[in-house]
Scaffold this motif. Structure first.
Motif, PDB file in Angstrom:
ATOM      1  N   UNK A 152      -9.420   2.713   4.552  1.00  0.00           N
ATOM      2  CA  UNK A 152      -7.988   2.145   4.415  1.00  0.00           C
ATOM      3  C   UNK A 152      -8.054   0.752   3.584  1.00  0.00           C
ATOM      4  N   UNK A 153      -9.069   0.171   3.973  1.00  0.00           N
ATOM      5  CA  UNK A 153      -9.259  -1.385   3.050  1.00  0.00           C
ATOM      6  C   UNK A 153      -9.533  -1.108   1.574  1.00  0.00           C
ATOM      7  N   UNK A 154     -10.339  -0.202   1.278  1.00  0.00           N
ATOM      8  CA  UNK A 154     -10.913   0.105   0.233  1.00  0.00           C
ATOM      9  C   UNK A 154      -9.645   0.612  -0.511  1.00  0.00           C
ATOM     10  N   UNK A 155      -8.812   1.798  -0.141  1.00  0.00           N
ATOM     11  CA  UNK A 155      -7.803   2.350  -0.899  1.00  0.00           C
ATOM     12  C   UNK A 155      -6.731   1.227  -1.170  1.00  0.00           C
ATOM     13  N   UNK A 156      -6.453   0.409  -0.428  1.00  0.00           N
ATOM     14  CA  UNK A 156      -5.614  -0.622  -0.231  1.00  0.00           C
ATOM     15  C   UNK A 156      -5.692  -1.549  -1.288  1.00  0.00           C
ATOM     16  N   UNK A 157      -7.015  -2.192  -1.274  1.00  0.00           N
ATOM     17  CA  UNK A 157      -7.713  -2.855  -2.381  1.00  0.00           C
ATOM     18  C   UNK A 157      -7.435  -2.294  -3.959  1.00  0.00           C
ATOM     19  N   UNK A 158      -7.635  -1.067  -4.115  1.00  0.00           N
ATOM     20  CA  UNK A 158      -7.484  -0.461  -5.278  1.00  0.00           C
ATOM     21  C   UNK A 158      -6.199  -0.043  -5.798  1.00  0.00           C
ATOM     22  N   UNK A 159      -5.375  -0.367  -4.767  1.00  0.00           N
ATOM     23  CA  UNK A 159      -3.835  -0.128  -5.150  1.00  0.00           C
ATOM     24  C   UNK A 159      -3.610   1.441  -5.234  1.00  0.00           C
ATOM     25  N   UNK A 160      -4.145   2.212  -4.561  1.00  0.00           N
ATOM     26  CA  UNK A 160      -4.252   3.721  -4.447  1.00  0.00           C
ATOM     27  C   UNK A 160      -3.063   4.207  -3.538  1.00  0.00           C
ATOM     28  N   UNK A 161      -2.692   3.119  -2.665  1.00  0.00           N
ATOM     29  CA  UNK A 161      -1.253   3.575  -1.384  1.00  0.00           C
ATOM     30  C   UNK A 161      -0.323   3.260  -2.102  1.00  0.00           C
ATOM     31  N   UNK A 162       0.641   4.302  -1.791  1.00  0.00           N
ATOM     32  CA  UNK A 162       2.335   3.857  -2.036  1.00  0.00           C
ATOM     33  C   UNK A 162       2.932   2.928  -1.096  1.00  0.00           C
ATOM     34  N   UNK A 163       3.845   2.526  -1.025  1.00  0.00           N
ATOM     35  CA  UNK A 163       4.335   1.420   0.014  1.00  0.00           C
ATOM     36  C   UNK A 163       4.510   2.357   1.328  1.00  0.00           C
ATOM     37  N   UNK A 164       5.323   3.640   1.492  1.00  0.00           N
ATOM     38  CA  UNK A 164       5.103   4.267   2.598  1.00  0.00           C
ATOM     39  C   UNK A 164       3.908   4.791   3.266  1.00  0.00           C
TER      40      UNK A 164
END
Length: 334
Positions: free
Chosen positions: A91-103
């Protein structure tokens, strides 16, 4: 979700082997290193000897026997930490990479928060079995209420994770908005809720050792409705604290679940469905029948650990298939 399923299964085995109270303290990092030397093991054993389970139930336990139950609980706790890392690090990695949409960010935060809550709830549950109860003559055990809360939280975490995964991975069906399909979708939702409730009631069966009070089927002893069904006062206490009532309720919920699944299958036969959706419905019926067979066998054979653990795992499999079916039908317009 697979890691959570492993934790649920391992937790069930830990409960069945009565290993859950062998570790009498909780440290997030310090307890990750198990005892190595004979002196360290003896010190750990001496700590266990100060608590009710040893004094009342296991007063003749040897150090070798203690090591077995300690390692069972240790494995469950370490697996819980693996689950936490499996959620938080990606979760931290994907968040940092900007791969997660707002929902998806909100969903990820909720799942990670639930993982942390689950760990704290586990220790809160264990504490209930370590407390001295001078007025009680019962064997030491964790509170069935806290056990049910711990299992329920794990099932919510598992269900939310699996649902999120299925929603992301399975391609969407283009299903017509017919009245029959809408009814099937509602029926599937209700059946899944009933399966969840049945699994949760199993926590009360495990917490009170209610599987050992009436080991016959379909009757309970010589009667359909046992005499001690409402032995406690007030009456509401029986639902959660009377082993006879708890077993009776679990039987009723189990029968209701397999009946609902069978009715759902028969209703679905009248509706044209995609192949994958049809496979989900058929699988649900097959797993439900298997789970009922496992439950009855576990009861008649006086709850042997391997069979009881398989029955507990079967409840997770049944819930998984029910969620799969819901996912298959989720794109039916309301």
């Amino acid at each position: 979700s697979g890691a959570v399923a492993g934790a649920v299964v391992l937790g069930g085995v830990t409960r069945l082997t009565e290993s859950g109270l062998s570790m009498v303290d909780w440290h997030l990092v310090k307890e990750m290193k198990p005892p190595r030397t004979q002196q360290e093991w003896e010190a750990e054993f001496q700590k266990y000897q100060q608590f009710p389970e040893f004094k009342i139930l296991n007063h003749d336990m040897t150090l070798t026997e203690f090591k077995f139950i300690w390692y069972m609980e240790y494995s469950h706790r370490m697996w819980g930490r693996v689950v936490g890392l499996a959620y938080i690090l990606p979760a931290a990695y994907f968040w940092r990479k900007g791969w997660l949409s707002r929902p998806m960010k909100g969903c990820v935060l909720a799942l990670c928060g639930l993982v942390c809550f689950q760990g704290l709830l586990g220790w809160y549950m264990v504490k209930s079995g370590l407390e001295e109860k001078p007025d009680s003559y019962d064997i030491p055990r964790v509170s069935q209420y806290r056990l049910a809360a711990h299992l329920g939280s794990a099932l919510v975490l598992y269900s939310a994770s699996l649902w999120t995964g299925l929603s992301l991975l399975l391609p969407r069906h283009e299903l017509p908005a017919t009245r029959q399909l809408l009814r099937l979708r509602q029926f599937a939702h209700g059946t899944t809720a009933l399966i969840f409730l049945t699994a949760l009631s199993g926590a009360f069966v495990a917490g009170l050792d209610a599987g050992l009070v009436y080991n016959s089927f379909p009757k309970m002893g010589e009667r359909w409705i046992p005499d001690d069904l409402l032995a406690f006062s007030p009456v509401l206490r029986n639902i959660f604290e009377n082993p006879t009532t708890v077993q009776f309720d679990h039987r009723i919920l189990g029968i209701a679940s397999v009946t609902a699944v069978t009715a759902l299958y028969l209703f679905s036969r009248k509706i044209p469905l995609p192949r994958r959706t049809r496979m989900a419905v058929t699988s649900l019926l097959a797993v439900a029948c298997m789970q009922v067979g496992l439950g009855i066998s576990t009861l008649l054979m006086y709850v042997p650990t391997p069979l009881a653990a398989t029955h507990q795992s079967g409840s997770l499999a049944l819930l998984s298939v029910a969620l799969w079916l819901m996912s298959e039908l989720r794109h039916v317009p309301k």
